[in-house]
Design a protein around this motif. Structure first.
Motif, mmCIF file in Angstrom:
data_model
loop_
_atom_site.group_PDB
_atom_site.id
_atom_site.type_symbol
_atom_site.label_atom_id
_atom_site.label_comp_id
_atom_site.label_asym_id
_atom_site.label_seq_id
_atom_site.Cartn_x
_atom_site.Cartn_y
_atom_site.Cartn_z
ATOM 1 N N PRO A 48 30.111 1.429 56.157
ATOM 2 C CA PRO A 48 28.938 1.920 56.889
ATOM 3 C C PRO A 48 27.671 1.356 56.245
ATOM 4 C CG PRO A 48 30.293 3.764 56.078
ATOM 5 C CD PRO A 48 30.825 2.511 55.460
ATOM 6 N N GLY A 49 26.596 1.346 56.990
ATOM 7 C CA GLY A 49 25.325 0.876 56.444
ATOM 8 C C GLY A 49 24.713 -0.174 57.331
ATOM 9 N N LEU A 62 31.284 -2.270 62.367
ATOM 10 C CA LEU A 62 31.530 -0.861 62.068
ATOM 11 C C LEU A 62 32.817 -0.660 61.278
ATOM 12 C CD1 LEU A 62 30.781 0.227 65.686
ATOM 13 C CD2 LEU A 62 29.282 0.580 63.734
ATOM 14 N N PRO A 63 32.845 0.372 60.446
ATOM 15 C CA PRO A 63 34.067 0.634 59.671
ATOM 16 C C PRO A 63 35.262 0.996 60.553
ATOM 17 C CG PRO A 63 32.411 2.352 59.283
ATOM 18 C CD PRO A 63 31.746 1.273 60.067
ATOM 19 N N ILE A 64 35.012 1.341 61.808
ATOM 20 C CA ILE A 64 36.121 1.616 62.724
ATOM 21 C C ILE A 64 36.959 0.351 62.940
ATOM 22 C CG2 ILE A 64 34.963 1.045 64.915
ATOM 23 C CD1 ILE A 64 36.136 3.524 66.160
ATOM 24 N N ALA A 65 36.332 -0.816 62.754
ATOM 25 C CA ALA A 65 36.955 -2.074 63.162
ATOM 26 C C ALA A 65 37.823 -2.720 62.099
ATOM 27 C CB ALA A 65 35.882 -3.073 63.613
ATOM 28 N N PRO A 109 39.334 -2.185 57.711
ATOM 29 C CA PRO A 109 39.239 -1.500 56.422
ATOM 30 C C PRO A 109 38.254 -2.171 55.474
ATOM 31 C CG PRO A 109 41.365 -2.611 56.652
ATOM 32 C CD PRO A 109 40.672 -2.732 57.960
ATOM 33 N N GLU A 111 26.700 -4.940 64.870
ATOM 34 C CA GLU A 111 27.146 -3.990 63.856
ATOM 35 C C GLU A 111 28.638 -4.202 63.618
ATOM 36 O OE1 GLU A 111 25.102 -1.128 62.651
ATOM 37 O OE2 GLU A 111 23.429 -2.211 63.549
#
Lengths: 252, 266, 252, 266, 266, 252
Positions: free
Chosen positions: D91-92, D82-85, D87, D80
């Protein structure tokens, strides 16, 4: 010779012949038909043994959704898809992870050959449909899509030819079938621009020493050159056919 | 706006009895049927109606029957309108048009009783054959409905499925080497009639579809009608409706003859 | 008389009566209530035997997403949906293939009656919710939606009336229930604009000779005219009620 | 347009043998491996390559084997982004890049035969261990491929899974208190080489990835190559390809040494 | 921008103790409960709070219990905010508001122990009743939460489910003709208090919801609170929180009385 | 003491100690690290016993898709997500209904503290990743996210502190672990802005009298003040560290 499920499956017999009677460095027959899907800007049908593939190219055309457009080049999109009935066990028509990966690598195999700079803000969409799968479907897809691109009149740096190398019963073989992929030791799909001498697809799934890999690449390069000739021949025939049609059309 | 101009031109031509591709109002486009090209399928057919091309494949698997029909095989029809077939098709799950098409074809196969589903029962209540009929559009130049229906029928007619038996332990054994034809009872034929202005025309091509008011699709078996689907955002009088059906019935007879010749059935 | 699951289900008894006591050409009672969902621009509730349906109309309103808007007419959208508890076995709330098809045919049954040209760039959204299903739900949905459209003040060429014809134990019957649909031979949903004499929905699921079909259409046409009167009556009552409310409101 | 300027600057620097972060062409960024931080996982590892951070966790469950490998455990790799990682991540469900990464790592683990999947069979044809390897990107500064592959390998190396046995009734019994290491046969190492202009450089950071022409990722085991994935929309000559692989082979040896030291394997 | 003006006007009115619809701050809107209108459901209720209308239906099926509660039936609550109910609702899977509502109602039913789930066990570890509570919004004029919770409770109170038994072979037999009430232990009541400016008001209508700062929803059973959910993007002081709960407790008693009268329970 | 699955699980022993040895009003150790995910504008890692969480903040930044932007304030978005391996049984990486609800309540717990009016047309995106779950994950997420927001330099009215209160074996306890949540009677997640005295998260799952609830809120308020100090300390340390880095950077 691999021992699977308590059955020994012999992939190279004592005469050095493969399951379908080919020699290790022998390709299956390839049929290439150009321009059979009329809606597409370019299309091709490839039959390589029992691997059967339609490819269609739409474009250069306006990009949807628009925010994907690039100001300095066309975007190339590719969708490799298998019909549910093209494989032994029916597959769902929804794209699998494998199909998503293959769509990406096929796109990356084709893009180096396309003069994308000529079509800013546009998309070139390649659709590949596998009708029957018997090994080497991604390579046959590249062969078909490359011809479809050329027949769509899209300016290209070169055609892209492709073939797979396998290793079965310790022997390197050309143009892997389904059974050789399943029970063999190695699958190496390969694509290149023969005229420019650039490799555009290279994947390896199986263990090789680097020297073996070098040998495999040589085999693949040689085979790609043969396929290249067939691609050009198919395109030329189509143009002859078209010219004939135009001339005859002129007569009436 | 452009469809309006196109429509006016087409109406002008039609009033002189002319169709865009030169056909008469009740002419089908040339039909090509190519069976058994898909080795991995139990049956398959590529069908062309003019420039419209669809492929259908039949796959089988063993499954459990529905609770209310424990002694009948299961038939599933799915259709995909792939972006390869038309610049107007998009990737993604089937839209309402593809779903409607699949369901109309499904009803035609089911209500004509083309396949004797009872013979596809292996162990009542436990194991039956599932027949998956998958239809893929490859080139869309109008009337995907009849093209797809014909592809589905031809694929089923030429299918060969493995034999399944129940051994003494009650287990299902599939013999992939011994294959047999499906239990075919009849051949349903689907015909679509389009209405443009006051003209009724058979087997509409894409240009015609785009300006048509309404469509009547009917499936015939033994000269009887077993499914009807009116499509399109306009209405039809009772008289027009019955006229459409009579035309469709005639064309179904004609197409049935072609199918029998090509497939060598009966 | 059909032999299913080793049980004989008699759908027409020796007196020519159906399972619920009706004669072949007899409709179930229909209750039509107008305007009970206050947020909607128009709404109706229809109860036809145990088939119970809410319909709401929103519009003409701005289209979302905007690119769907048409410059010369309103788009009509329709969503036929069943609550999970409306059927014998709980269904998932996600739309099934059947619901998607029915949404389409209901939309195509209603659109011919709507003067869509009056509302360019707009949408007219029809939402149908089946609360309890006992046969003929698509027809009852059309009856309800048509009244809801009229009560929303949307200009219409005609109301759309609808009913189903079945064939059970070889007899053509009017207004099919769930059990007659399940064990009967034929289901023929039908809708028309009675005043204009145009058929806007016609589906057949089951085998008929063309002469039988003609007879079925006659039966359906006659029934639709009756339903049409009920639709008009429900709309009139609502207006009387509204006028009364306004007058009484004026008094306070 | 901006990437073009960035690319020109980088090419200028590279022609003087300089990388944006001061490394030599064949230098890996500093490697940090932190294992066993996830108590609920059978094994886990957080791996940093420079500022790129990924975490991998291993979970087990009991499942049925695939029909064609009835005596082998099942390995599933999922990644995954992730958007945390980053910009640029949204998500999705995994996109083509995350799917490709997972599948390349999966092939590396599978073809190197790192895990002896036969030893994960509990009851042939009926019950086997399923190994779920989940990889999550936490900070993306380039070369998520090698970072993730290393995290997956480290998580597997340090996994302890419960014991499963078959009792006399043929039922599978899991003893969660008695844990054992996975049957590890070797350690596959994945190295990516990027090509920018005519320069080949190892372990590209994000700035380099954004302007690179093409990438060659290879997984090595015992000095042999067991997966290759060429990525990117340009080509490579045969000579360049082989040079990439030789560089990757050298770096794989180096990284293997680090892994062995940190994990204390062998 | 418009909500701001609306909010100011509402605050002006509220400071004079007036609500948009003329109610007092602690007045519920008129309650209507109509049960058993859905023949195909085991239980159902349409509930109106003013102009807000929701319907709940209860369906049962036989399933396997969760591994950690082998002797308990399964309760599943689902809510759909359908586009029929409001111009602001869109088709598609439940959004965060619908999911939150369903989960809050689920916790209320579960923690109040309204249904004795143990009595819904048929064969421990193997077969239990699954209770599906589906809630559909039909007209949204504010406070869908309390309307839906009441519909769910009323549907459960009036449900009649078939009898299930285990025969000598250990098979589960369902007798659809013999029906019985659910094992009801108590009636949980859910009340929402909204805060606008410094005013607390019960059963907010849509106009009020749109300008409210924060909501406190609480479910009561036997005068005790069994679920709380603070909603909205503002905070509450401790004092306000406790005041909300005391108001909610009073209103829950009032609504409980209405429910008992209408349903004829106890 | 709860009787589950025929096993008695003692959550408070005869000495009044909990399963992990804590007293009822004792919190687990909390570690807060600021700024470890370099791509984010602000980030934090929180370890509370075996509950381990990363939080990252991106923003204020342009909103995608644009139509979500507001003219008078920033929108705050939050995604609470658990890694598949963070729980006992592997969970699918797709967001569950629980994760969707928790994302909402965490967003609503944080928003009151953010001066959203300063950033019209922008979004502030909070991403929380649960690496290992051992109870109180939503509270630890709020603690982490609140620190991450502050470290991103986003103007805040106050920090948000959070903790959970449980009731196990009839005793109110602070900072609930997984086993206490599973076998206990009550779970009450709570968040507040300690300086402003406003509660921003309050959920209750379990039966309490109002007097008990009052007591629980008091316990939680006291604990939040302690956590608040730890949050401030972690932020200060980070700034000291940064200043040191800058000064040292200046020397070279």
């Amino acid at each position: 010779m691999l021992n699977t499920k308590n059955k020994k499956i012999v992939l190279i017999d004592s005469d050095g012949r493969r399951v379908d009677g080919r020699r290790p460095d022998e390709m299956r027959d390839i049929k290439i038909k150009v321009g059979i899907l009329e809606n597409a800007d370019g299309s091709a049908y490839v039959e390589q043994g029992n691997t059967k593939i339609y490819a269609a190219v739409y474009g250069p055309r306006e990009v949807h959704p628009r925010h994907l457009a690039l100001p300095d080049r066309a975007i190339v999109r590719c969708r490799y898809h298998m019909t549910p009935f093209s494989v032994e066990e029916r597959k769902s028509p929804a794209p699998t992870r494998r199909e998503i990966e293959l769509s990406k690598v096929i796109r990356e195999a084709l893009t180096p050959a396309i003069v994308v700079e000529q079509f800013p803000f546009s998309s070139i969409d390649v659709f590949v449909e596998v009708i029957n799968a018997d090994g080497s479907t991604r390579c046959a897809s590249i062969v078909a899509a490359s011809v479809a691109l050329a027949s769509a009149g899209i300016p290209m740096r070169d055609l892209v030819a492709a073939c797979s190398i396998g290793k079965v019963d310790s022997v390197l073989v050309l143009d892997v079938t389904d059974i050789e992929d399943k029970y063999g030791e190695v699958d190496l799909p390969f694509a290149m621009m023969p005229n420019r001498g650039e490799i555009t697809l290279l994947q390896l799934d199986g263990v090789l020493r680097l020297e073996e890999l070098e040998k495999a690449i040589s085999m693949a390069t040689k085979a790609c050159k043969e396929i290249y000739e067939k691609q050009k021949k198919a395109l030329k025939e189509k143009y002859v056919e078209l010219r004939k049609a135009i001339i005859e059309g002129g007569k009436t | 706006m452009i469809p309006k101009i196109k429509r006016r031109q087409m109406l002008d031509m039609l009033s002189s009895g002319l169709r865009v591709d030169g056909r008469g109002l009740e002419d089908l486009r040339p039909v090509e049927i190519k069976c058994r090209s898909v080795n991995n399928a139990e049956g398959s057919a590529e069908v062309r109606l003019g420039k419209t091309l669809a492929i259908a494949g039949v796959k089988t698997s063993i499954g459990t029957p529905f609770a209310d029909t424990p002694d009948m095989g299961v038939l599933i029809v799915n259709a995909e309108f792939l972006p390869i077939a038309s610049p107007s098709f998009e990737p993604g799950p089937p839209d309402e048009n593809a779903i409607e098409l699949a369901r109309v074809i499904d009803r035609g196969l089911r209500r004509s009783e083309m396949i004797d589903l009872r013979q596809l029962c292996i162990l009542p209540g436990k194991a039956v054959w599932e027949l998956w009929v998958d239809i893929h559009a490859l080139n869309h130049d109008g009337n995907l409905m009849d093209t797809s229906a014909l592809a589905a029928v031809a694929a089923l007619l030429t299918s060969e499925v493995p034999k399944a038996m129940v051994n003494e332990k009650g287990e299902v054994i599939v013999n992939k080497n011994e294959k047999q034809k499906l239990p075919i009872k009849c051949i349903p034929i689907t015909i679509t009639v389009a209405k443009i202005g006051d003209k009724l025309l058979v087997d509409p091509c894409l240009d015609e579809e785009e300006v048509a008011d309404v469509f009547l699709t009917a499936t015939f078996v033994d000269d009887k009608v077993c499914t009807i689907q009116k499509r399109g955002e306009k209405g039809l009088t009772e008289e027009e409706t019955l006229k459409c059906l009579r035309v469709a019935q005639r064309k179904a007879r004609e197409l049935l003859k072609i199918v029998k010749e090509v497939i060598g059935y009966g």
